[in-house]
Design a protein around this motif. Structure first.
Motif, short mmCIF file in Angstrom:
data_model
loop_
_atom_site.label_atom_id
_atom_site.label_comp_id
_atom_site.label_asym_id
_atom_site.label_seq_id
_atom_site.Cartn_x
_atom_site.Cartn_y
_atom_site.Cartn_z
N VAL A 438 -17.41 -22.31 31.04
CA VAL A 438 -17.88 -23.45 31.81
C VAL A 438 -17.98 -24.72 30.96
O VAL A 438 -17.98 -25.83 31.49
CB VAL A 438 -19.23 -23.12 32.49
N ALA A 439 -18.04 -24.59 29.64
CA ALA A 439 -18.06 -25.76 28.77
C ALA A 439 -16.78 -26.58 28.91
O ALA A 439 -16.76 -27.77 28.58
CB ALA A 439 -18.26 -25.35 27.31
N GLY A 440 -15.72 -25.95 29.42
CA GLY A 440 -14.48 -26.69 29.67
C GLY A 440 -14.61 -27.74 30.74
O GLY A 440 -13.70 -28.55 30.95
N LEU A 441 -15.73 -27.74 31.44
CA LEU A 441 -15.98 -28.75 32.46
C LEU A 441 -16.09 -30.15 31.87
O LEU A 441 -15.70 -31.13 32.51
CB LEU A 441 -17.26 -28.38 33.20
N ARG A 442 -16.64 -30.26 30.65
CA ARG A 442 -16.85 -31.58 30.07
C ARG A 442 -15.55 -32.38 29.94
O ARG A 442 -15.45 -33.51 30.45
CB ARG A 442 -17.55 -31.48 28.70
N PRO A 443 -14.52 -31.86 29.26
CA PRO A 443 -13.30 -32.67 29.15
C PRO A 443 -12.62 -32.93 30.49
O PRO A 443 -12.02 -33.99 30.69
CB PRO A 443 -12.42 -31.86 28.20
N VAL A 444 -12.70 -31.97 31.41
CA VAL A 444 -12.07 -32.18 32.72
C VAL A 444 -12.73 -33.35 33.45
O VAL A 444 -12.05 -34.23 33.99
CB VAL A 444 -12.16 -30.89 33.56
N LEU A 445 -14.05 -33.38 33.46
CA LEU A 445 -14.75 -34.47 34.16
C LEU A 445 -14.63 -35.79 33.41
O LEU A 445 -14.57 -36.86 34.02
CB LEU A 445 -16.22 -34.09 34.35
#
Length: 544
Positions: A438-445
């Protein structure tokens, strides 16, 4: 971005800061000259508390604690030898008590399990891992941190359940705390070895005290080297020139004064692993108050989204550079390179200097207690039932009135509301190991919005960026993630479980943010793996 090699670096004690003078000079009134005119370098190393105003709660022992910490070395060597058969080191602490040892172990390649969560799945997994070979370092300055107390209780019970006597169980613990804390008294009652930390050093400045050194030494780190590195730099900190700490602090202050109050922290791949997480809590908690502050954003890599922008100062960090190698991997405004012990002291000094330029006290944390008090109240009264705005797949959405009734739409609305000066904080009350994706959410957003996006694991971030969220500029929006608990775990001796504690902490923080009329969107994952995948997919579609 500046050409970091075009100007001279400021170097001392093996630590080099590139690009800082150019950033300082970009300010209409360069902070460095003003700081020197106030004799800040000399006054800081002399531990003058008036640098930050008459009401500053200055604890300045960190300036030279690396020297006093040498007194611990014989005790640490003896303890490591006595516990040599316990080769699985677990650090139960949070915020300043855990972030520095995590950086030390990661950078120097030593195994260390950091437990700074109340997620029952993550705690249960830790308890099941090599228990008979485990030594648990319980670290808390105040001695009353609820997460750390809960970990102590859970591990104590686990050792007893494994058939150990109380005396045998006590051998599997080491306590690090301040003199006179409740934890010191508890450890004495239980017969647990206690190492007292330097009481003149605040938690986020404690990297080179017992809080940083005890777990690192037990994990096999040559902690003497860290103290030597800091000592080699310390002689420069009272100087007006050839002072890397001053250069970095003035650059941070200059950037904030010229509209670049977001600092993107990026590793340059030269062997200092995870320093951004430690520097994040240092900068955010020290400067984020009185409606001002520096917002740190920890980037995954130099090319990650969020490294650029009109209000962003990009600072890279790493170890020693090879001859001819470009600092900052070619993307940074400022590059900081050198040995880890020197990094700790330089960043602490620079943060205090930047706070002096900003006019805030870097040693208090006036808003941290609010979420803790909310949590205690919720635990006592019980959590109130909430009805989701809608449910989509494995995600329950708790959105403000008038929000769209689809996941992509509600995320897009949150991002659109950031405006030209806002930032988004993603806070995940999940399992840092099991739900790591879920930490991959940061670069996506960050890619979708073009605005700063931070990511923090709860409750860890409450002891880090949590102060900035409540005390800094009121321009933040918040995406809180929670998850279903399928196998809860009781907290021995307490009337609540880890799952209930985690839920109360999340709710307490929501209350603190809502009380400041900040936008909060909560997404609850009813099935964690499916919910994480669904959320990442929806976030990716916010750009279309």
């Amino acid at each position: 971005m500046t050409d970091l090699l075009a100007g001279p670096a400021e170097v001392a004690g093996g630590l080099a800061v590139h690009g800082a003078d150019a950033v300082d000079a970009s300010a209409p009134e360069p902070p460095r000259a003003a700081l020197v005119a106030r004799d800040v370098p000399a006054r800081l190393v002399a531990k003058d508390p008036t640098l930050w105003g008459p009401e500053a709660q200055a604890r300045l022992g960190w300036v030279d604690t690396h020297r006093r910490s040498r007194d611990l070395l014989p005790q640490l060597a003896e303890l490591a030898a006595e516990l040599a058969d316990l080769d699985h080191v677990v650090l139960a602490g949070t915020g300043g008590s855990s972030l520095a040892p995590e950086v030390i172990a990661r950078s120097l390649g030593r195994p260390l399990t950091v437990l700074d969560t109340t997620d029952p799945g993550q705690v249960r997994a830790a308890l099941a891992d090599r228990l008979e070979r485990t030594v648990v370092v319980i670290s808390s300055k105040s001695g009353s941190t609820v997460e750390t107390d809960s970990h102590r209780r859970a591990y104590w019970q686990a050792f007893l359940d494994a058939g150990m006597s109380e005396a045998e169980t006590a051998r599997h613990f080491v306590v690090v705390t301040d003199p006179g804390s409740p934890l010191e008294a508890t450890a004495a009652e239980l017969g647990v070895v206690t190492i007292l930390a330097d009481p003149e050093v605040g938690g986020r400045y404690s990297a080179l005290t017992a809080f940083g050194l005890v777990p690192s030494a037990l994990a096999g780190v040559a902690v003497t080297d860290l103290l030597d590195d800091a000592d080699a730099l310390a002689g420069s900190l009272g100087r007006d020139r050839d002072n890397p700490g001053l250069a970095l602090g003035a650059a941070l202050g200059a950037a904030a004064a010229t509209g670049r109050s977001t600092v993107a922290l990026t590793p340059d791949g030269t062997g200092v692993d995870g320093l951004g997480d430690w520097a994040e809590q240092l900068l955010a908690e020290s400067t984020g108050k009185r409606g001002r502050g520096i917002l740190p954003v920890v980037l995954e890599s130099p090319d990650a989204p969020g490294a650029t922008g009109p209000d962003v100062l990009t600072v890279s960090y790493g170890g020693a550079l090879e001859p001819g190698r470009t600092p900052g991997a070619g993307v940074a405004d400022v590059a900081v390179n050198g040995p880890l012990g020197a990094h700790f002291l330089a960043w602490e000094y620079a943060t205090a200097v930047a706070a002096a330029a900003l006019g805030v006290d870097p040693f208090d944390q006036p808003n941290v207690a609010e979420s803790k008090e909310n949590t205690a109240r919720i635990l006592a009264a019980g959590t109130s039932a909430e009805t989701p705005s809608f449910t989509e797949g494995a995600i329950e959405v708790y959105a403000p009135a008038g929000a769209p009734h689809d996941l992509v739409g509600v995320l897009r609305r949150l991002l659109d509301g950031l405006g030209e000066d806002g930032y988004l904080a993603v806070t995940a009350y999940l399992d840092r190991w099991g739900d790591a994706a879920v930490a991959g959410l940061r670069p996506v957003l960050a890619r979708a919005t073009g605005r700063p996006v931070t990511f923090g694991w709860g409750p860890r971030y409450l002891h880090s960026t949590g102060q900035y969220h409540k005390g800094g500029p009121r321009v933040g929006s918040y995406l809180q993630l929670t998850g279903a608990v399928t196998d809860d775990l009781p907290v021995p001796g307490r009337p609540y479980t880890f799952g209930e504690l985690q839920a109360a902490q999340a709710a307490g923080d929501r209350q603190a943010l809502a009380g400041r009329e900040r936008p909060v969107l909560r997404l609850h994952l009813t099935e964690r793996a499916a919910g994480v995948a669904q959320l990442l997919d929806a976030a990716g579609r916010t750009r279309t």
